[in-house]
Scaffold this motif. Structure first.
Motif, PDB file in Angstrom:
ATOM      1  N   VAL A 227      11.946  -9.287 -10.508  1.00 36.54           N
ATOM      2  CA  VAL A 227      10.658  -9.670  -9.077  1.00 36.54           C
ATOM      3  C   VAL A 227      11.268  -9.206  -7.574  1.00 36.54           C
ATOM      4  O   VAL A 227      12.687  -9.331  -7.206  1.00 36.54           O
ATOM      5  CB  VAL A 227      10.425 -11.064  -9.182  1.00 36.54           C
ATOM      6  CG1 VAL A 227       9.703 -11.236  -8.185  1.00 36.54           C
ATOM      7  CG2 VAL A 227       9.971 -12.073 -10.416  1.00 36.54           C
ATOM      8  N   THR A 228      10.191  -8.194  -7.122  1.00 35.79           N
ATOM      9  CA  THR A 228      10.636  -7.892  -6.013  1.00 35.79           C
ATOM     10  C   THR A 228       9.996  -8.359  -5.166  1.00 35.79           C
ATOM     11  O   THR A 228       8.515  -8.750  -4.750  1.00 35.79           O
ATOM     12  CB  THR A 228      10.329  -6.056  -5.579  1.00 35.79           C
ATOM     13  OG1 THR A 228      11.046  -5.758  -6.535  1.00 35.79           O
ATOM     14  CG2 THR A 228      10.775  -5.834  -4.175  1.00 35.79           C
TER      15      THR A 228
ATOM     16  N   ALA B 212       5.346   0.636  -4.750  1.00 32.78           N
ATOM     17  CA  ALA B 212       3.904   1.766  -5.400  1.00 32.78           C
ATOM     18  C   ALA B 212       4.673   2.065  -6.970  1.00 32.78           C
ATOM     19  O   ALA B 212       4.477   1.774  -7.881  1.00 32.78           O
ATOM     20  CB  ALA B 212       3.648   2.677  -4.868  1.00 32.78           C
ATOM     21  N   ALA B 213       6.424   2.755  -6.689  1.00 29.23           N
ATOM     22  CA  ALA B 213       6.797   2.816  -7.552  1.00 29.23           C
ATOM     23  C   ALA B 213       7.446   1.847  -8.540  1.00 29.23           C
ATOM     24  O   ALA B 213       7.961   1.796  -9.712  1.00 29.23           O
ATOM     25  CB  ALA B 213       8.373   4.154  -6.840  1.00 29.23           C
ATOM     26  N   LEU B 214       8.083   1.046  -8.198  1.00 26.63           N
ATOM     27  CA  LEU B 214       7.874  -0.048  -8.782  1.00 26.63           C
ATOM     28  C   LEU B 214       7.160  -0.946 -10.192  1.00 26.63           C
ATOM     29  O   LEU B 214       7.361  -1.084 -10.709  1.00 26.63           O
ATOM     30  CB  LEU B 214       9.418  -1.404  -7.684  1.00 26.63           C
ATOM     31  CG  LEU B 214      10.131  -0.760  -7.179  1.00 26.63           C
ATOM     32  CD1 LEU B 214      10.594  -1.795  -6.276  1.00 26.63           C
ATOM     33  CD2 LEU B 214      11.411  -1.094  -8.424  1.00 26.63           C
TER      34      LEU B 214
ATOM     35  N   THR C 235       6.875  -3.891 -12.833  1.00 23.34           N
ATOM     36  CA  THR C 235       7.612  -4.973 -11.528  1.00 23.34           C
ATOM     37  C   THR C 235       6.403  -4.189 -10.015  1.00 23.34           C
ATOM     38  O   THR C 235       7.259  -3.881  -9.607  1.00 23.34           O
ATOM     39  CB  THR C 235       9.046  -4.607 -11.412  1.00 23.34           C
ATOM     40  OG1 THR C 235       9.235  -3.427 -10.644  1.00 23.34           O
ATOM     41  CG2 THR C 235       9.670  -4.248 -12.851  1.00 23.34           C
ATOM     42  N   PRO C 236       5.783  -5.601 -10.171  1.00 19.07           N
ATOM     43  CA  PRO C 236       5.025  -5.555  -8.857  1.00 19.07           C
ATOM     44  C   PRO C 236       5.912  -6.144  -7.522  1.00 19.07           C
ATOM     45  O   PRO C 236       6.833  -6.512  -7.507  1.00 19.07           O
ATOM     46  CB  PRO C 236       3.485  -6.295  -9.112  1.00 19.07           C
ATOM     47  CG  PRO C 236       4.035  -7.189 -10.486  1.00 19.07           C
ATOM     48  CD  PRO C 236       4.630  -6.490 -10.668  1.00 19.07           C
ATOM     49  N   ALA C 237       5.633  -5.298  -6.220  1.00 20.63           N
ATOM     50  CA  ALA C 237       6.612  -5.907  -5.305  1.00 20.63           C
ATOM     51  C   ALA C 237       5.716  -6.580  -4.027  1.00 20.63           C
ATOM     52  O   ALA C 237       4.013  -6.119  -3.889  1.00 20.63           O
ATOM     53  CB  ALA C 237       6.746  -4.232  -4.446  1.00 20.63           C
TER      54      ALA C 237
ATOM     55  N   LEU D 247       0.226 -13.115  -6.914  1.00 22.34           N
ATOM     56  CA  LEU D 247       0.304 -11.965  -6.174  1.00 22.34           C
ATOM     57  C   LEU D 247      -0.594 -11.937  -5.135  1.00 22.34           C
ATOM     58  O   LEU D 247      -1.551 -11.614  -4.692  1.00 22.34           O
ATOM     59  CB  LEU D 247       0.303 -10.726  -6.478  1.00 22.34           C
ATOM     60  CG  LEU D 247       0.462 -10.688  -8.421  1.00 22.34           C
ATOM     61  CD1 LEU D 247       0.137  -9.039  -8.830  1.00 22.34           C
ATOM     62  CD2 LEU D 247       2.469 -10.502  -8.007  1.00 22.34           C
ATOM     63  N   PRO D 248      -0.124 -13.204  -3.485  1.00 20.54           N
ATOM     64  CA  PRO D 248      -0.457 -13.156  -3.114  1.00 20.54           C
ATOM     65  C   PRO D 248      -1.058 -11.644  -2.133  1.00 20.54           C
ATOM     66  O   PRO D 248      -1.815 -12.218  -1.275  1.00 20.54           O
ATOM     67  CB  PRO D 248       0.204 -14.440  -2.334  1.00 20.54           C
ATOM     68  CG  PRO D 248       1.617 -13.766  -2.482  1.00 20.54           C
ATOM     69  CD  PRO D 248       1.260 -13.968  -4.151  1.00 20.54           C
ATOM     70  N   ASP D 249       0.244 -11.082  -2.673  1.00 18.27           N
ATOM     71  CA  ASP D 249       0.064  -9.585  -1.472  1.00 18.27           C
ATOM     72  C   ASP D 249       0.616  -8.639  -1.562  1.00 18.27           C
ATOM     73  O   ASP D 249       1.157  -8.278  -1.688  1.00 18.27           O
ATOM     74  CB  ASP D 249       0.921  -9.997   0.277  1.00 18.27           C
ATOM     75  CG  ASP D 249       0.261  -9.281   1.421  1.00 18.27           C
ATOM     76  OD1 ASP D 249      -0.425  -8.262   1.016  1.00 18.27           O
ATOM     77  OD2 ASP D 249       1.267  -9.036   2.157  1.00 18.27           O
ATOM     78  N   THR D 250      -0.016  -8.095  -2.705  1.00 15.44           N
ATOM     79  CA  THR D 250       0.329  -7.041  -3.804  1.00 15.44           C
ATOM     80  C   THR D 250       0.777  -5.462  -3.197  1.00 15.44           C
ATOM     81  O   THR D 250      -0.613  -5.172  -2.320  1.00 15.44           O
ATOM     82  CB  THR D 250      -0.808  -6.718  -4.775  1.00 15.44           C
ATOM     83  OG1 THR D 250      -1.063  -8.243  -5.469  1.00 15.44           O
ATOM     84  CG2 THR D 250      -0.200  -5.726  -5.925  1.00 15.44           C
ATOM     85  N   ALA D 251       1.325  -5.071  -3.352  1.00 16.29           N
ATOM     86  CA  ALA D 251       1.179  -3.806  -2.920  1.00 16.29           C
ATOM     87  C   ALA D 251       0.278  -2.739  -3.350  1.00 16.29           C
ATOM     88  O   ALA D 251      -0.276  -2.937  -4.833  1.00 16.29           O
ATOM     89  CB  ALA D 251       3.476  -3.372  -2.881  1.00 16.29           C
TER      90      ALA D 251
END
Length: 401
Positions: free
Chosen positions: A346-347, A365-367, A372-374, A397-401
Protein backbone atom coordinates in the motif's frame (compact mmCIF):
# COMPACT_ATOMS: atom_id res chain seq x y z
CA UNK A 1 -52.33 53.14 24.92
CA UNK A 2 -51.65 49.85 23.08
CA UNK A 3 -49.28 49.91 20.13
CA UNK A 4 -50.46 47.89 17.17
CA UNK A 5 -48.23 45.07 15.89
CA UNK A 6 -48.07 46.79 12.55
CA UNK A 7 -46.65 49.99 14.05
CA UNK A 8 -44.18 47.98 16.21
CA UNK A 9 -42.97 46.20 13.09
CA UNK A 10 -42.61 49.51 11.25
CA UNK A 11 -40.43 50.85 14.05
CA UNK A 12 -38.38 47.67 14.60
CA UNK A 13 -37.73 47.13 10.89
CA UNK A 14 -35.37 50.11 10.43
CA UNK A 15 -33.75 49.42 13.81
CA UNK A 16 -33.09 45.79 12.90
CA UNK A 17 -31.74 46.84 9.52
CA UNK A 18 -29.43 49.36 11.16
CA UNK A 19 -28.17 46.69 13.55
CA UNK A 20 -27.46 44.34 10.64
CA UNK A 21 -25.56 47.11 8.85
CA UNK A 22 -23.47 47.81 11.94
CA UNK A 23 -22.61 44.12 12.26
CA UNK A 24 -21.66 43.96 8.59
CA UNK A 25 -19.43 47.02 8.95
CA UNK A 26 -17.83 45.55 12.08
CA UNK A 27 -16.98 42.33 10.25
CA UNK A 28 -15.52 44.19 7.29
CA UNK A 29 -13.47 46.32 9.66
CA UNK A 30 -12.08 43.16 11.27
CA UNK A 31 -11.24 41.73 7.85
CA UNK A 32 -9.58 44.90 6.53
CA UNK A 33 -7.56 45.54 9.66
CA UNK A 34 -6.21 49.03 10.41
CA UNK A 35 -6.64 49.96 6.73
CA UNK A 36 -10.39 49.73 7.31
CA UNK A 37 -10.25 52.45 9.94
CA UNK A 38 -8.16 54.71 7.70
CA UNK A 39 -10.81 54.39 5.01
CA UNK A 40 -13.60 55.52 7.30
CA UNK A 41 -14.52 52.11 8.67
CA UNK A 42 -16.16 51.42 11.98
CA UNK A 43 -14.16 52.07 15.15
CA UNK A 44 -13.62 48.97 17.25
CA UNK A 45 -13.83 48.90 21.04
CA UNK A 46 -13.40 46.42 23.88
CA UNK A 47 -12.90 42.78 22.92
CA UNK A 48 -13.12 43.58 19.20
CA UNK A 49 -10.26 46.06 19.51
CA UNK A 50 -8.14 43.50 21.38
CA UNK A 51 -8.82 40.84 18.74
CA UNK A 52 -7.98 43.33 16.00
CA UNK A 53 -4.72 44.18 17.73
CA UNK A 54 -3.72 40.51 17.94
CA UNK A 55 -4.52 39.99 14.25
CA UNK A 56 -2.73 43.19 13.21
CA UNK A 57 0.40 42.14 15.07
CA UNK A 58 0.64 39.12 12.80
CA UNK A 59 -1.02 40.16 9.56
CA UNK A 60 -0.58 43.93 9.34
CA UNK A 61 -0.93 47.36 10.95
CA UNK A 62 0.72 48.60 14.14
CA UNK A 63 4.42 49.42 14.25
CA UNK A 64 7.57 47.52 13.46
CA UNK A 65 10.03 46.76 16.29
CA UNK A 66 11.95 49.94 17.00
CA UNK A 67 8.94 52.18 16.41
CA UNK A 68 8.98 52.49 12.60
CA UNK A 69 5.47 52.58 11.17
CA UNK A 70 4.61 49.70 8.85
CA UNK A 71 2.84 49.99 5.56
CA UNK A 72 0.82 47.41 3.70
CA UNK A 73 0.12 44.00 5.22
CA UNK A 74 3.56 43.15 6.56
CA UNK A 75 3.83 41.47 9.93
CA UNK A 76 5.76 42.42 13.05
CA UNK A 77 5.96 40.42 16.24
CA UNK A 78 9.58 41.19 16.82
CA UNK A 79 12.09 38.77 18.33
CA UNK A 80 11.33 39.21 22.03
CA UNK A 81 10.35 35.95 23.72
CA UNK A 82 8.24 37.66 26.44
CA UNK A 83 6.42 39.75 23.82
CA UNK A 84 5.68 36.71 21.68
CA UNK A 85 4.58 34.71 24.72
CA UNK A 86 2.15 37.49 25.69
CA UNK A 87 0.80 37.58 22.14
CA UNK A 88 0.32 33.81 22.20
CA UNK A 89 -1.61 34.17 25.44
CA UNK A 90 -3.80 36.87 23.89
CA UNK A 91 -4.78 34.84 20.85
CA UNK A 92 -5.67 31.85 23.07
CA UNK A 93 -7.99 34.20 24.98
CA UNK A 94 -9.78 35.58 21.93
CA UNK A 95 -9.85 32.71 19.42
CA UNK A 96 -10.80 29.01 19.42
CA UNK A 97 -8.06 26.37 19.47
CA UNK A 98 -8.31 25.57 15.74
CA UNK A 99 -7.79 29.26 14.85
CA UNK A 100 -4.95 29.60 17.37
CA UNK A 101 -3.11 26.72 15.70
CA UNK A 102 -3.42 28.37 12.28
CA UNK A 103 -2.18 31.72 13.63
CA UNK A 104 0.77 30.04 15.38
CA UNK A 105 1.69 28.29 12.16
CA UNK A 106 1.48 31.57 10.24
CA UNK A 107 3.59 33.34 12.85
CA UNK A 108 6.33 30.72 12.58
CA UNK A 109 6.25 30.75 8.76
CA UNK A 110 5.77 34.50 8.15
CA UNK A 111 7.94 35.90 10.91
CA UNK A 112 10.72 33.35 11.04
CA UNK A 113 10.15 32.53 14.70
CA UNK A 114 11.69 29.05 14.55
CA UNK A 115 14.65 30.15 16.66
CA UNK A 116 12.30 31.25 19.43
CA UNK A 117 10.90 27.72 19.65
CA UNK A 118 14.19 26.77 21.28
CA UNK A 119 13.16 28.80 24.35
CA UNK A 120 11.22 26.91 27.09
CA UNK A 121 9.09 29.97 27.88
CA UNK A 122 7.99 30.15 24.26
CA UNK A 123 7.11 26.45 24.07
CA UNK A 124 5.03 26.59 27.24
CA UNK A 125 2.88 29.35 25.73
CA UNK A 126 2.09 27.47 22.52
CA UNK A 127 -1.04 25.50 21.65
CA UNK A 128 0.35 22.03 20.77
CA UNK A 129 -0.62 20.50 17.42
CA UNK A 130 0.80 18.15 14.80
CA UNK A 131 2.41 20.97 12.80
CA UNK A 132 4.17 22.34 15.86
CA UNK A 133 5.53 18.85 16.57
CA UNK A 134 6.87 18.70 13.01
CA UNK A 135 8.62 22.05 13.46
CA UNK A 136 10.14 20.97 16.79
CA UNK A 137 11.42 17.73 15.28
CA UNK A 138 13.08 19.65 12.47
CA UNK A 139 14.87 21.75 15.13
CA UNK A 140 15.77 18.75 17.28
CA UNK A 141 19.49 18.75 16.54
CA UNK A 142 19.78 22.50 17.27
CA UNK A 143 17.74 22.33 20.47
CA UNK A 144 19.61 23.12 23.71
CA UNK A 145 19.32 20.66 26.60
CA UNK A 146 17.37 23.22 28.64
CA UNK A 147 14.60 23.12 26.04
CA UNK A 148 14.45 19.41 25.19
CA UNK A 149 12.36 18.34 28.19
CA UNK A 150 9.80 21.07 27.47
CA UNK A 151 9.77 20.06 23.81
CA UNK A 152 9.22 16.41 24.73
CA UNK A 153 6.30 17.42 26.96
CA UNK A 154 4.72 19.32 24.05
CA UNK A 155 5.22 16.37 21.70
CA UNK A 156 3.87 13.91 24.27
CA UNK A 157 0.68 15.93 24.71
CA UNK A 158 -0.01 15.82 20.97
CA UNK A 159 0.83 12.11 20.77
CA UNK A 160 -1.45 11.24 23.70
CA UNK A 161 -4.30 13.24 22.17
CA UNK A 162 -3.86 11.35 18.88
CA UNK A 163 -3.73 7.99 20.66
CA UNK A 164 -6.95 8.72 22.54
CA UNK A 165 -8.66 9.61 19.27
CA UNK A 166 -7.31 6.81 17.10
CA UNK A 167 -6.20 3.81 19.15
CA UNK A 168 -9.51 2.19 20.13
CA UNK A 169 -11.00 2.25 16.65
CA UNK A 170 -7.75 1.06 15.09
CA UNK A 171 -7.52 -1.97 17.39
CA UNK A 172 -11.18 -2.95 17.00
CA UNK A 173 -11.16 -2.53 13.21
CA UNK A 174 -7.97 -4.52 12.72
CA UNK A 175 -8.98 -7.24 15.19
CA UNK A 176 -12.17 -7.76 13.20
CA UNK A 177 -10.21 -7.87 9.96
CA UNK A 178 -7.79 -10.46 11.36
CA UNK A 179 -10.64 -12.61 12.64
CA UNK A 180 -12.36 -12.52 9.27
CA UNK A 181 -9.16 -13.32 7.39
CA UNK A 182 -8.66 -16.35 9.65
CA UNK A 183 -12.20 -17.63 9.13
CA UNK A 184 -12.92 -21.33 9.62
CA UNK A 185 -15.86 -23.53 8.69
CA UNK A 186 -15.61 -25.66 11.85
CA UNK A 187 -15.51 -23.18 14.72
CA UNK A 188 -15.97 -24.05 18.34
CA UNK A 189 -19.18 -22.74 19.88
CA UNK A 190 -17.53 -19.73 21.51
CA UNK A 191 -15.81 -18.85 18.21
CA UNK A 192 -18.94 -18.80 16.00
CA UNK A 193 -19.52 -15.54 14.15
CA UNK A 194 -23.31 -15.57 14.49
CA UNK A 195 -23.95 -12.58 12.26
CA UNK A 196 -22.08 -14.12 9.32
CA UNK A 197 -23.49 -17.58 10.08
CA UNK A 198 -27.09 -16.32 9.87
CA UNK A 199 -26.37 -14.44 6.67
CA UNK A 200 -24.79 -17.54 5.12
CA UNK A 201 -27.84 -19.68 5.99
CA UNK A 202 -30.77 -17.40 5.15
CA UNK A 203 -31.84 -19.82 2.42
CA UNK A 204 -32.49 -22.32 5.22
CA UNK A 205 -35.12 -20.16 6.90
CA UNK A 206 -38.15 -22.18 8.12
CA UNK A 207 -41.23 -19.90 8.21
CA UNK A 208 -43.29 -22.32 10.27
CA UNK A 209 -40.70 -22.36 13.04
CA UNK A 210 -39.53 -18.76 12.44
CA UNK A 211 -35.93 -19.85 12.61
CA UNK A 212 -32.83 -20.38 10.47
CA UNK A 213 -31.20 -23.81 10.31
CA UNK A 214 -27.43 -23.18 10.52
CA UNK A 215 -26.33 -25.79 8.03
CA UNK A 216 -22.92 -24.11 7.69
CA UNK A 217 -21.22 -22.48 10.64
CA UNK A 218 -18.99 -19.49 10.04
CA UNK A 219 -16.47 -18.52 12.68
CA UNK A 220 -12.97 -17.44 13.39
CA UNK A 221 -10.08 -18.78 15.35
CA UNK A 222 -9.19 -16.87 18.44
CA UNK A 223 -7.08 -13.89 17.55
CA UNK A 224 -4.84 -14.29 20.59
CA UNK A 225 -3.53 -17.73 19.64
CA UNK A 226 -0.76 -16.64 17.31
CA UNK A 227 0.59 -13.80 15.23
CA UNK A 228 -1.36 -13.65 12.01
CA UNK A 229 0.23 -10.83 10.02
CA UNK A 230 3.46 -8.87 9.72
CA UNK A 231 3.20 -5.13 9.11
CA UNK A 232 6.04 -2.95 7.85
CA UNK A 233 5.58 0.82 7.99
CA UNK A 234 8.15 2.47 5.70
CA UNK A 235 7.97 6.22 6.30
CA UNK A 236 9.58 9.04 4.34
CA UNK A 237 11.04 11.57 6.81
CA UNK A 238 11.75 14.34 4.31
CA UNK A 239 10.65 17.77 5.56
CA UNK A 240 7.40 17.83 3.58
CA UNK A 241 6.21 14.64 5.33
CA UNK A 242 6.34 15.97 8.92
CA UNK A 243 2.64 15.48 9.77
CA UNK A 244 2.70 12.01 8.21
CA UNK A 245 5.70 11.03 10.34
CA UNK A 246 3.86 12.07 13.51
CA UNK A 247 0.76 10.03 12.66
CA UNK A 248 2.82 7.05 11.49
CA UNK A 249 4.66 6.96 14.83
CA UNK A 250 1.36 6.91 16.71
CA UNK A 251 -0.12 4.20 14.50
CA UNK A 252 3.11 2.21 14.71
CA UNK A 253 2.85 2.18 18.51
CA UNK A 254 -0.82 1.15 18.35
CA UNK A 255 -0.12 -1.69 15.91
CA UNK A 256 2.86 -2.84 17.98
CA UNK A 257 0.57 -3.15 21.00
CA UNK A 258 -1.54 -5.80 19.21
CA UNK A 259 -0.39 -9.37 19.91
CA UNK A 260 -1.85 -10.54 16.61
CA UNK A 261 0.58 -8.40 14.61
CA UNK A 262 4.32 -7.98 14.39
CA UNK A 263 5.09 -4.41 13.45
CA UNK A 264 8.26 -2.92 12.05
CA UNK A 265 8.78 0.85 11.65
CA UNK A 266 11.41 2.06 9.19
CA UNK A 267 12.08 5.74 8.51
CA UNK A 268 14.27 7.03 5.73
CA UNK A 269 15.69 9.96 3.81
CA UNK A 270 18.89 9.05 1.97
CA UNK A 271 19.70 6.75 4.91
CA UNK A 272 17.50 4.09 6.49
CA UNK A 273 16.81 3.81 10.23
CA UNK A 274 14.88 0.96 11.88
CA UNK A 275 13.00 2.32 14.92
CA UNK A 276 11.12 -0.88 15.73
CA UNK A 277 12.75 -1.27 19.14
CA UNK A 278 11.35 2.14 20.18
CA UNK A 279 7.74 1.49 19.21
CA UNK A 280 6.58 1.20 22.81
CA UNK A 281 6.96 5.00 23.07
CA UNK A 282 6.04 7.06 19.97
CA UNK A 283 7.71 10.13 21.50
CA UNK A 284 11.04 8.30 21.43
CA UNK A 285 10.28 7.30 17.85
CA UNK A 286 9.66 10.90 16.84
CA UNK A 287 12.83 12.18 18.46
CA UNK A 288 14.67 9.39 16.67
CA UNK A 289 13.64 10.82 13.28
CA UNK A 290 15.51 13.48 11.36
CA UNK A 291 13.17 15.59 9.27
CA UNK A 292 14.63 17.04 6.09
CA UNK A 293 17.26 15.87 3.65
CA UNK A 294 16.90 13.87 0.46
CA UNK A 295 14.89 10.77 -0.37
CA UNK A 296 15.98 7.27 -1.40
CA UNK A 297 12.85 5.12 -1.52
CA UNK A 298 14.65 2.34 -3.34
CA UNK A 299 17.17 1.89 -0.51
CA UNK A 300 14.40 1.91 2.10
CA UNK A 301 12.37 -0.71 0.21
CA UNK A 302 15.48 -2.86 -0.21
CA UNK A 303 15.88 -2.88 3.58
CA UNK A 304 12.20 -3.69 4.15
CA UNK A 305 12.31 -6.45 1.53
CA UNK A 306 15.28 -8.04 3.27
CA UNK A 307 13.27 -8.29 6.52
CA UNK A 308 10.24 -10.06 5.01
CA UNK A 309 10.07 -13.75 5.97
CA UNK A 310 6.37 -14.51 5.31
CA UNK A 311 5.39 -12.68 2.11
CA UNK A 312 1.83 -14.03 1.98
CA UNK A 313 1.20 -12.75 5.51
CA UNK A 314 2.95 -9.40 5.19
CA UNK A 315 1.59 -5.90 4.59
CA UNK A 316 4.03 -3.15 3.58
CA UNK A 317 2.81 0.43 3.89
CA UNK A 318 4.98 3.00 2.14
CA UNK A 319 4.22 6.55 3.34
CA UNK A 320 5.88 8.93 0.89
CA UNK A 321 5.19 11.71 -1.60
CA UNK A 322 7.27 9.60 -4.04
CA UNK A 323 9.78 12.31 -4.94
CA UNK A 324 12.47 9.66 -5.44
CA UNK A 325 16.13 10.57 -5.35
CA UNK A 326 17.29 6.97 -5.76
CA UNK A 327 17.01 4.59 -8.68
CA UNK A 328 13.43 4.72 -9.99
CA UNK A 329 13.42 1.48 -11.99
CA UNK A 330 14.90 -0.49 -9.10
CA UNK A 331 12.28 0.96 -6.77
CA UNK A 332 9.46 -0.15 -9.05
CA UNK A 333 11.14 -3.52 -9.54
CA UNK A 334 11.22 -4.11 -5.79
CA UNK A 335 7.53 -3.27 -5.45
CA UNK A 336 6.71 -5.65 -8.31
CA UNK A 337 8.80 -8.42 -6.74
CA UNK A 338 7.17 -8.00 -3.34
CA UNK A 339 3.63 -8.07 -4.71
CA UNK A 340 4.45 -11.07 -6.90
CA UNK A 341 5.61 -12.96 -3.79
CA UNK A 342 2.29 -12.30 -2.06
CA UNK A 343 3.02 -9.12 -0.10
CA UNK A 344 0.14 -6.66 0.20
CA UNK A 345 1.70 -3.32 -0.76
CA UNK A 346 0.00 0.00 0.00
CA UNK A 347 1.33 3.46 -0.88
CA UNK A 348 0.07 6.45 1.09
CA UNK A 349 1.03 9.81 -0.42
CA UNK A 350 0.25 11.41 2.93
CA UNK A 351 -1.06 10.30 6.31
CA UNK A 352 -2.49 13.55 7.62
CA UNK A 353 -5.58 15.75 7.82
CA UNK A 354 -4.21 18.16 5.23
CA UNK A 355 -5.75 18.73 1.81
CA UNK A 356 -4.58 17.07 -1.41
CA UNK A 357 -0.82 16.50 -1.09
CA UNK A 358 1.91 17.38 -3.55
CA UNK A 359 3.44 14.17 -4.95
CA UNK A 360 5.25 12.73 -7.96
CA UNK A 361 2.39 11.82 -10.28
CA UNK A 362 4.55 9.83 -12.66
CA UNK A 363 5.75 7.52 -9.91
CA UNK A 364 2.24 7.23 -8.46
CA UNK A 365 0.89 6.22 -11.86
CA UNK A 366 3.67 3.66 -12.27
CA UNK A 367 2.81 2.09 -8.92
CA UNK A 368 -0.85 2.05 -9.90
CA UNK A 369 0.06 0.16 -13.06
CA UNK A 370 1.65 -2.50 -10.83
CA UNK A 371 -1.66 -2.94 -9.03
CA UNK A 372 -0.66 -0.90 -5.98
CA UNK A 373 -2.66 2.34 -6.13
CA UNK A 374 -1.18 5.39 -4.42
CA UNK A 375 -3.54 7.69 -2.52
CA UNK A 376 -3.66 10.15 0.34
CA UNK A 377 -5.15 8.95 3.61
CA UNK A 378 -6.48 10.79 6.65
CA UNK A 379 -5.69 9.32 10.08
CA UNK A 380 -9.37 8.49 10.60
CA UNK A 381 -9.38 6.36 7.43
CA UNK A 382 -6.12 4.55 8.13
CA UNK A 383 -7.72 1.69 10.15
CA UNK A 384 -10.02 0.91 7.20
CA UNK A 385 -7.08 0.93 4.78
CA UNK A 386 -5.14 -1.45 6.99
CA UNK A 387 -8.18 -3.70 7.49
CA UNK A 388 -8.60 -3.98 3.72
CA UNK A 389 -4.91 -4.85 3.31
CA UNK A 390 -5.07 -7.51 6.02
CA UNK A 391 -8.12 -9.07 4.35
CA UNK A 392 -6.48 -8.80 0.91
CA UNK A 393 -9.26 -6.72 -0.59
CA UNK A 394 -9.15 -3.36 -2.42
CA UNK A 395 -8.62 -0.45 -0.02
CA UNK A 396 -10.92 2.58 0.14
CA UNK A 397 -9.52 5.23 -2.22
CA UNK A 398 -10.43 8.73 -1.00
CA UNK A 399 -7.95 10.54 -3.25
CA UNK A 400 -6.69 8.15 -5.87
CA UNK A 401 -3.59 9.14 -7.82
Amino acid sequence: MTTSPERTGEREGPMAAAGADDERLRRWRMVLGPDGAERGGQTLTGRDAAMDGALSTLYGGGRMPGGRARTGRSAGLGASVPAVARWLGDIRTYFPSSVVQVMQRDAIDRLGLSALLLEPEMLEALEPDVHLVGTLLSLNEAMPETTKETARAVVRKVVEDLERRLATRTRSTLTGALDRSAGTGRPRHQDIDWDRTIRANLRNYLPAHRTVVPERLVGYVRAARSVKKDVVLCVDQSGSMAASVVHAAVFGAVLASMRTLTTRLVVFDTAVVDLTDQLDDPVDVLFGTRLGGGTDINRALAYCQSRITRPADTVVVLVSDLYEGGIRDEMLGRVAAMTASGVQFVTLLALSDEGAPAYDREHAAALGALGTPAFACTPDLFPDVMAAALEKRPPPLPDTA
